[in-house]
Design a protein around this motif. Sequence first.
Motif, PDB file in Angstrom:
ATOM      1  N   ASP A   7       0.875  -1.171   0.000  1.00 37.79           N
ATOM      2  CA  ASP A   7       0.000   0.000   0.000  1.00 37.79           C
ATOM      3  C   ASP A   7       0.909   1.215   0.000  1.00 37.79           C
ATOM      4  O   ASP A   7       2.123   1.102   0.188  1.00 37.79           O
ATOM      5  CB  ASP A   7      -0.881  -0.010   1.261  1.00 37.79           C
ATOM      6  N   SER A   8       0.329   2.409  -0.189  1.00 37.56           N
ATOM      7  CA  SER A   8       1.165   3.599  -0.101  1.00 37.56           C
ATOM      8  C   SER A   8       1.533   3.918   1.351  1.00 37.56           C
ATOM      9  O   SER A   8       2.531   4.567   1.611  1.00 37.56           O
ATOM     10  CB  SER A   8       0.453   4.793  -0.738  1.00 37.56           C
ATOM     11  N   GLY A   9       0.727   3.472   2.299  1.00 37.12           N
ATOM     12  CA  GLY A   9       1.026   3.817   3.700  1.00 37.12           C
ATOM     13  C   GLY A   9       0.412   2.846   4.681  1.00 37.12           C
ATOM     14  O   GLY A   9       0.450   1.635   4.480  1.00 37.12           O
ATOM     15  N   VAL A  10      -0.165   3.380   5.753  1.00 32.90           N
ATOM     16  CA  VAL A  10      -0.732   2.538   6.803  1.00 32.90           C
ATOM     17  C   VAL A  10      -2.109   1.982   6.440  1.00 32.90           C
ATOM     18  O   VAL A  10      -2.566   1.024   7.061  1.00 32.90           O
ATOM     19  CB  VAL A  10      -0.883   3.301   8.155  1.00 32.90           C
ATOM     20  N   GLY A  11      -2.774   2.595   5.455  1.00 34.86           N
ATOM     21  CA  GLY A  11      -4.137   2.186   5.118  1.00 34.86           C
ATOM     22  C   GLY A  11      -4.265   0.693   4.882  1.00 34.86           C
ATOM     23  O   GLY A  11      -5.192   0.043   5.367  1.00 34.86           O
ATOM     24  N   GLY A  12      -3.288   0.124   4.172  1.00 33.75           N
ATOM     25  CA  GLY A  12      -3.326  -1.297   3.847  1.00 33.75           C
ATOM     26  C   GLY A  12      -3.268  -2.205   5.055  1.00 33.75           C
ATOM     27  O   GLY A  12      -3.543  -3.406   4.945  1.00 33.75           O
ATOM     28  N   LEU A  13      -2.942  -1.633   6.207  1.00 34.13           N
ATOM     29  CA  LEU A  13      -2.921  -2.457   7.419  1.00 34.13           C
ATOM     30  C   LEU A  13      -4.327  -2.940   7.777  1.00 34.13           C
ATOM     31  O   LEU A  13      -4.475  -3.982   8.419  1.00 34.13           O
ATOM     32  CB  LEU A  13      -2.328  -1.660   8.594  1.00 34.13           C
ATOM     33  N   THR A  14      -5.357  -2.209   7.350  1.00 35.36           N
ATOM     34  CA  THR A  14      -6.719  -2.709   7.585  1.00 35.36           C
ATOM     35  C   THR A  14      -6.920  -4.014   6.815  1.00 35.36           C
ATOM     36  O   THR A  14      -7.565  -4.928   7.302  1.00 35.36           O
ATOM     37  CB  THR A  14      -7.818  -1.686   7.142  1.00 35.36           C
ATOM     38  N   VAL A  15      -6.333  -4.089   5.620  1.00 34.76           N
ATOM     39  CA  VAL A  15      -6.415  -5.311   4.813  1.00 34.76           C
ATOM     40  C   VAL A  15      -5.522  -6.394   5.419  1.00 34.76           C
ATOM     41  O   VAL A  15      -5.914  -7.553   5.543  1.00 34.76           O
ATOM     42  CB  VAL A  15      -6.012  -5.014   3.350  1.00 34.76           C
ATOM     43  N   LYS A  17      -4.691  -6.815   8.483  1.00 35.09           N
ATOM     44  CA  LYS A  17      -5.289  -7.362   9.710  1.00 35.09           C
ATOM     45  C   LYS A  17      -6.359  -8.413   9.395  1.00 35.09           C
ATOM     46  O   LYS A  17      -6.413  -9.459  10.039  1.00 35.09           O
ATOM     47  CB  LYS A  17      -5.904  -6.223  10.550  1.00 35.09           C
ATOM     48  N   VAL A  18      -7.181  -8.107   8.406  1.00 31.38           N
ATOM     49  CA  VAL A  18      -8.248  -9.047   8.037  1.00 31.38           C
ATOM     50  C   VAL A  18      -7.652 -10.358   7.496  1.00 31.38           C
ATOM     51  O   VAL A  18      -8.088 -11.457   7.870  1.00 31.38           O
ATOM     52  CB  VAL A  18      -9.167  -8.399   6.960  1.00 31.38           C
ATOM     53  N   ILE A  19      -6.638 -10.240   6.648  1.00 31.45           N
ATOM     54  CA  ILE A  19      -6.037 -11.455   6.055  1.00 31.45           C
ATOM     55  C   ILE A  19      -5.289 -12.253   7.124  1.00 31.45           C
ATOM     56  O   ILE A  19      -5.386 -13.473   7.205  1.00 31.45           O
ATOM     57  CB  ILE A  19      -5.082 -11.090   4.896  1.00 31.45           C
ATOM     58  N   LYS A  20      -4.570 -11.539   7.952  1.00 30.87           N
ATOM     59  CA  LYS A  20      -3.780 -12.177   9.024  1.00 30.87           C
ATOM     60  C   LYS A  20      -4.701 -12.951   9.983  1.00 30.87           C
ATOM     61  O   LYS A  20      -4.372 -14.038  10.448  1.00 30.87           O
ATOM     62  CB  LYS A  20      -3.000 -11.076   9.761  1.00 30.87           C
ATOM     63  N   ARG A  21      -5.857 -12.343  10.283  1.00 28.54           N
ATOM     64  CA  ARG A  21      -6.803 -12.990  11.185  1.00 28.54           C
ATOM     65  C   ARG A  21      -7.296 -14.310  10.568  1.00 28.54           C
ATOM     66  O   ARG A  21      -7.452 -15.314  11.255  1.00 28.54           O
ATOM     67  CB  ARG A  21      -7.996 -12.051  11.442  1.00 28.54           C
ATOM     68  N   ARG A  22      -7.501 -14.305   9.254  1.00 30.14           N
ATOM     69  CA  ARG A  22      -8.016 -15.490   8.572  1.00 30.14           C
ATOM     70  C   ARG A  22      -6.936 -16.551   8.366  1.00 30.14           C
ATOM     71  O   ARG A  22      -7.207 -17.740   8.398  1.00 30.14           O
ATOM     72  CB  ARG A  22      -8.622 -15.052   7.227  1.00 30.14           C
ATOM     73  N   PHE A  23      -5.688 -16.092   8.132  1.00 35.85           N
ATOM     74  CA  PHE A  23      -4.588 -17.028   7.867  1.00 35.85           C
ATOM     75  C   PHE A  23      -3.435 -16.772   8.844  1.00 35.85           C
ATOM     76  O   PHE A  23      -2.352 -16.331   8.433  1.00 35.85           O
ATOM     77  CB  PHE A  23      -4.081 -16.861   6.423  1.00 35.85           C
ATOM     78  N   PRO A  24      -3.658 -17.035  10.114  1.00 31.20           N
ATOM     79  CA  PRO A  24      -2.665 -16.642  11.132  1.00 31.20           C
ATOM     80  C   PRO A  24      -1.335 -17.370  11.005  1.00 31.20           C
ATOM     81  O   PRO A  24      -0.315 -16.856  11.484  1.00 31.20           O
ATOM     82  CB  PRO A  24      -3.366 -16.981  12.461  1.00 31.20           C
ATOM     83  N   ALA A  25      -1.330 -18.537  10.375  1.00 27.60           N
ATOM     84  CA  ALA A  25      -0.075 -19.291  10.305  1.00 27.60           C
ATOM     85  C   ALA A  25       0.785 -18.902   9.105  1.00 27.60           C
ATOM     86  O   ALA A  25       1.931 -19.320   8.992  1.00 27.60           O
ATOM     87  CB  ALA A  25      -0.367 -20.787  10.282  1.00 27.60           C
ATOM     88  N   VAL A  67      -0.906  -9.173  -2.562  1.00 32.08           N
ATOM     89  CA  VAL A  67      -2.160  -8.428  -2.489  1.00 32.08           C
ATOM     90  C   VAL A  67      -1.836  -6.943  -2.598  1.00 32.08           C
ATOM     91  O   VAL A  67      -1.063  -6.413  -1.798  1.00 32.08           O
ATOM     92  CB  VAL A  67      -2.902  -8.694  -1.161  1.00 32.08           C
ATOM     93  N   CYS A  68      -2.385  -6.304  -3.611  1.00 30.42           N
ATOM     94  CA  CYS A  68      -2.250  -4.863  -3.722  1.00 30.42           C
ATOM     95  C   CYS A  68      -3.384  -4.270  -2.897  1.00 30.42           C
ATOM     96  O   CYS A  68      -4.526  -4.227  -3.333  1.00 30.42           O
ATOM     97  CB  CYS A  68      -2.357  -4.438  -5.183  1.00 30.42           C
ATOM     98  N   ALA A  69      -3.069  -3.848  -1.665  1.00 27.72           N
ATOM     99  CA  ALA A  69      -4.117  -3.389  -0.750  1.00 27.72           C
ATOM    100  C   ALA A  69      -4.599  -1.985  -1.085  1.00 27.72           C
ATOM    101  O   ALA A  69      -5.634  -1.547  -0.609  1.00 27.72           O
ATOM    102  CB  ALA A  69      -3.604  -3.427   0.690  1.00 27.72           C
ATOM    103  N   CYS A  70      -3.826  -1.294  -1.896  1.00 28.35           N
ATOM    104  CA  CYS A  70      -4.167   0.093  -2.239  1.00 28.35           C
ATOM    105  C   CYS A  70      -5.207   0.116  -3.358  1.00 28.35           C
ATOM    106  O   CYS A  70      -4.997  -0.462  -4.419  1.00 28.35           O
ATOM    107  CB  CYS A  70      -2.894   0.808  -2.680  1.00 28.35           C
ATOM    108  N   ASN A  71      -6.310   0.775  -3.120  1.00 22.67           N
ATOM    109  CA  ASN A  71      -7.361   0.848  -4.133  1.00 22.67           C
ATOM    110  C   ASN A  71      -6.929   1.602  -5.378  1.00 22.67           C
ATOM    111  O   ASN A  71      -7.307   1.249  -6.490  1.00 22.67           O
ATOM    112  CB  ASN A  71      -8.607   1.542  -3.553  1.00 22.67           C
ATOM    113  N   THR A  72      -6.141   2.645  -5.177  1.00 19.76           N
ATOM    114  CA  THR A  72      -5.676   3.425  -6.324  1.00 19.76           C
ATOM    115  C   THR A  72      -4.815   2.549  -7.232  1.00 19.76           C
ATOM    116  O   THR A  72      -5.030   2.475  -8.440  1.00 19.76           O
ATOM    117  CB  THR A  72      -4.871   4.646  -5.843  1.00 19.76           C
ATOM    118  N   ALA A  73      -3.836   1.863  -6.638  1.00 17.88           N
ATOM    119  CA  ALA A  73      -2.968   0.987  -7.431  1.00 17.88           C
ATOM    120  C   ALA A  73      -3.762  -0.195  -7.995  1.00 17.88           C
ATOM    121  O   ALA A  73      -3.524  -0.630  -9.127  1.00 17.88           O
ATOM    122  CB  ALA A  73      -1.791   0.508  -6.585  1.00 17.88           C
TER     123      ALA A  73
END
Lengths: 256, 256
Positions: A7-15, A17-25, A67-73
């Motif tokens: 992502d360009s910055g911290v925004g992608g951390l929302t993505v 977190k969601v992925i990490k929660r689903r695939f913690p290993a 995963v390109c978490a940035c919507n713009t990209a």
Amino acid sequence: MKIGIFDSGVGGLTVYKVIKRRFPACDFVYFADTAHLPYGDKSEKTIVRFSRNIAGFLVENKADLIVCACNTASSVAVSRIERELPVPIFGVIESAVEDAVSVAQKIAVIGTKLTIKSGSYEREIKKRGKGISVFSLATPLFVPLIEEGWCDTPVCDKVIKIYLDEIKKWKPEALILACTHYPVIKNKISKFLGGKTKMFDSGSIVKTLKKFVKPCVGGKGKSSFFVSDDPDNFRKIAKKVMNMKIEKVALCTKFL
Amino acid sequence: MKIGIFDSGVGGLTVYKVIKRRFPACDFVYFADTAHLPYGDKSEKTIVRFSRNIAGFLVENKADLIVCACNTASSVAVSRIERELPVPIFGVIESAVEDAVSVAQKIAVIGTKLTIKSGSYEREIKKRGKGISVFSLATPLFVPLIEEGWCDTPVCDKVIKIYLDEIKKWKPEALILACTHYPVIKNKISKFLGGKTKMFDSGSIVKTLKKFVKPCVGGKGKSSFFVSDDPDNFRKIAKKVMNMKIEKVALCTKFL
């Protein structure tokens, strides 16, 4: 299995977190292009260039998928670079659209200037149903407001009202938050719209990933974070805005 | 004589306009680093790197002297790169401080995060008078608000109030607008502070330049503009925010 996210910055951390929660290993490698942020006001060509560099970096760092978490990209770069890459890359648009069209015929989309200008969401929505109507709007002040930590001020309410008044009158059945920062003010937006509009965001990507991510049995669940500028600032904003404590962030200036 | 000016974006056009008005026969070359803007939230090291590249580009383009119109780069980069350059380079800090200390003992300074964090204004003020007190404050939302064209909305008034309430109570005799965008909302800020606070901005640089700029008799008065990203967007924002019509803007991506 290692998942690369950028992502360009911290925004992608929302993505993240969601992925990490689903695939913690799974292992993760996250790249934030903080020297070039924000992406939303820049040109398509420049965003393609930045994205290509970062995807290459993630591949070098052994990412099995990106995963390109940035919507713009995701809007302007993913389709341009996917053929060049030795691993699959996913933008965040299709999955959010998939979820929204499954329940709504009137869909509003808010995002950065470039995301909206690109028409990427509108195209994906129209592909899936001819009768669906779309209302797209660029709302560029949300990101600086969120990064300044002003979500709970009357200014934020006022900005939401100015931007979203027309959308509210249009009565959308669904709203896609087409920018990874926006989930931070999701509840406020939902409340402003009257609570009946279904909200979707880039977290929908998890469903798509399920098909591609191996169970990671015996994985280490390790995450590493890279930025192109100022690791300390990234850590601070991650804490302040995303309520996320990141121990170690490495600096990578190879694309400057 | 040719004057080189650079900034991260359109903000430096406020400085360009003031200098151009005073030296209409000089030639100008303006560089806006739009691929990397904004500078105010990034690290010192990165801003030094960007500034060095641009100053080199202006020298290649025959600038006889360089004005760093960006307060952030003036704060952290000018003193680092001036010895490397074959022509003089001027930041915008000293001249604004010079003007302010000549009339005030209580001086407030507002700017970007990095400008304020660097303490550059405070240092320059203290150098010139031990009894002078300084109130510095980062006001990062002003730039996105101005660029969004929201100066005449109640949101802008509200943001001014939230940021400047403490400064108003402190009753400054002078306020330095330490960011080139801020002159756009100068009248609003002045009014909020009660009209008695003397306002200074980067336009003060003109006085300093007088000593260095030759009269340019017979000069052509030509200006050329370069950006590192999206010439059309630069032209649009220059029109919308700075009310300035620029015919031709060239793209220069050599530092990306």
